[in-house]
Design a protein around this motif. Structure first.
Motif, PDB file in Angstrom:
ATOM      1  N   GLY A 161      37.697  50.253  24.308  1.00 10.34           N
ATOM      2  CA  GLY A 161      36.987  51.517  24.316  1.00 10.34           C
ATOM      3  C   GLY A 161      36.085  51.659  25.527  1.00 10.34           C
ATOM      4  O   GLY A 161      35.808  50.695  26.243  1.00 10.34           O
ATOM      5  N   TYR A 162      35.625  52.867  25.744  1.00 10.99           N
ATOM      6  CA  TYR A 162      34.826  53.173  26.928  1.00 10.99           C
ATOM      7  C   TYR A 162      33.429  52.564  26.842  1.00 10.99           C
ATOM      8  O   TYR A 162      32.936  51.945  27.777  1.00 10.99           O
ATOM      9  N   ALA A 163      32.785  52.750  25.702  1.00 12.98           N
ATOM     10  CA  ALA A 163      31.376  52.380  25.586  1.00 12.98           C
ATOM     11  C   ALA A 163      31.140  50.884  25.743  1.00 12.98           C
ATOM     12  O   ALA A 163      30.152  50.462  26.345  1.00 12.98           O
ATOM     13  N   SER A 185      31.613  55.724  40.038  1.00 13.41           N
ATOM     14  CA  SER A 185      30.895  55.330  38.830  1.00 13.41           C
ATOM     15  C   SER A 185      31.885  54.850  37.775  1.00 13.41           C
ATOM     16  O   SER A 185      33.110  54.913  37.973  1.00 13.41           O
ATOM     17  N   LYS A 186      31.355  54.395  36.652  1.00 13.92           N
ATOM     18  CA  LYS A 186      32.200  54.024  35.518  1.00 13.92           C
ATOM     19  C   LYS A 186      32.983  55.233  35.026  1.00 13.92           C
ATOM     20  O   LYS A 186      34.177  55.128  34.707  1.00 13.92           O
ATOM     21  N   ARG A 235      40.804  57.096  23.533  1.00 12.07           N
ATOM     22  CA  ARG A 235      39.461  56.607  23.822  1.00 12.07           C
ATOM     23  C   ARG A 235      38.588  57.716  24.391  1.00 12.07           C
ATOM     24  O   ARG A 235      38.967  58.374  25.358  1.00 12.07           O
ATOM     25  N   THR A 236      37.422  57.912  23.800  1.00 11.14           N
ATOM     26  CA  THR A 236      36.483  58.906  24.314  1.00 11.14           C
ATOM     27  C   THR A 236      35.582  58.271  25.366  1.00 11.14           C
ATOM     28  O   THR A 236      35.316  57.072  25.327  1.00 11.14           O
ATOM     29  N   SER A 237      35.089  59.105  26.279  1.00  7.47           N
ATOM     30  CA  SER A 237      34.243  58.603  27.366  1.00  7.47           C
ATOM     31  C   SER A 237      32.806  59.088  27.268  1.00  7.47           C
ATOM     32  O   SER A 237      31.900  58.479  27.837  1.00  7.47           O
ATOM     33  N   GLY A 238      32.570  60.193  26.592  1.00  3.66           N
ATOM     34  CA  GLY A 238      31.235  60.776  26.566  1.00  3.66           C
ATOM     35  C   GLY A 238      30.995  61.737  27.709  1.00  3.66           C
ATOM     36  O   GLY A 238      29.985  62.441  27.727  1.00  3.66           O
TER      37      GLY A 238
END
Length: 210
Positions: free
Chosen positions: A46-48, A72-73, A126-129
């Motif tokens: 996952g992203y987080a 950036s990430k 997968r979510t990134s925000g």
């Protein structure tokens, strides 16, 4: 008979010998390596919970190179998603209905390079925000389902049925990799062919013969 000594090179006090020339870094190779490692980590963890330090360490490069190549990430995640989009669209372009089940089965059953899961598909879950990245991710899922719907008879519920098929395919990939649920996890492409074909025909082919 003696030999004549060659000329003696003068030595400048305090000056060290010149170092060997450094081999220039292959920027494209480094960028590709970072993308491969990041795709695998984002898909699995996952992203987080994935850090740029983790990615750089596994890729064997300085973490500062992530900022140099991707800003950036979030930029790295977006680059991974963009690469996944390109490959998935290439795989799914203009696939007729009679070959759709086989194409899905192959993608579900066959691992990516190095024997890993179909990580490009898992990345879509997968979510990134980051809103821009989220819009891109949802756009990819919508585009894939629209292409699947276009392969069928094209009635009013075609898109909904295509999205159900896509959801099932992504769920199978996730359960095979994360849960190890048997017999699903150990099923071969041949084992999956008939059930996936039944699913595609029941949903995407509805209305073709009516």
């Amino acid at each position: 008979m003696g030999t004549t000594p060659g000329p003696v090179m003068p030595i400048t006090p305090g000056r060290a010998p010149l170092p060997a020339a450094r081999r220039p870094r292959d920027a494209e190779r480094t960028r590709a390596q970072l993308l491969a490692v990041a795709t695998a980590r984002f898909a699995r963890n996952g992203y987080a919970t994935t850090t740029v330090r983790d990615i750089a360490d596994e890729a064997g490069v300085n973490v500062a190179l992530i900022s140099r190549y991707f800003t950036s990430k979030e930029g790295l995640f977006e680059a991974c998603l963009a690469a996944a989009v390109t490959e998935i669209r290439r795989d799914s372009d203009d696939t007729p209905l009679d070959r759709l089940a086989a194409a899905l089965t192959r993608r579900i059953a066959c691992p990516d390079r190095d024997g890993r899961l179909p990580e490009r598909f898992l990345l879509l879950l997968r979510t990134s925000g980051d809103q821009h990245t989220e819009d891109m991710r949802l756009g990819v899922l919508r585009s894939i389902s629209e292409r699947m719907a276009a392969a069928g008879p094209g009635d009013n519920s075609a898109l909904l049925r295509a999205q159900i098929v896509l959801s099932a395919a992504l769920g199978i990939i996730l359960m095979r990799g994360s849960l190890g649920l048997q017999p699903l996890a150990g099923a071969t492409e041949q084992d999956l062919a008939a059930p996936v074909s039944d699913l595609v025909n029941a949903l995407c082919a509805k209305g073709r013969t009516s």
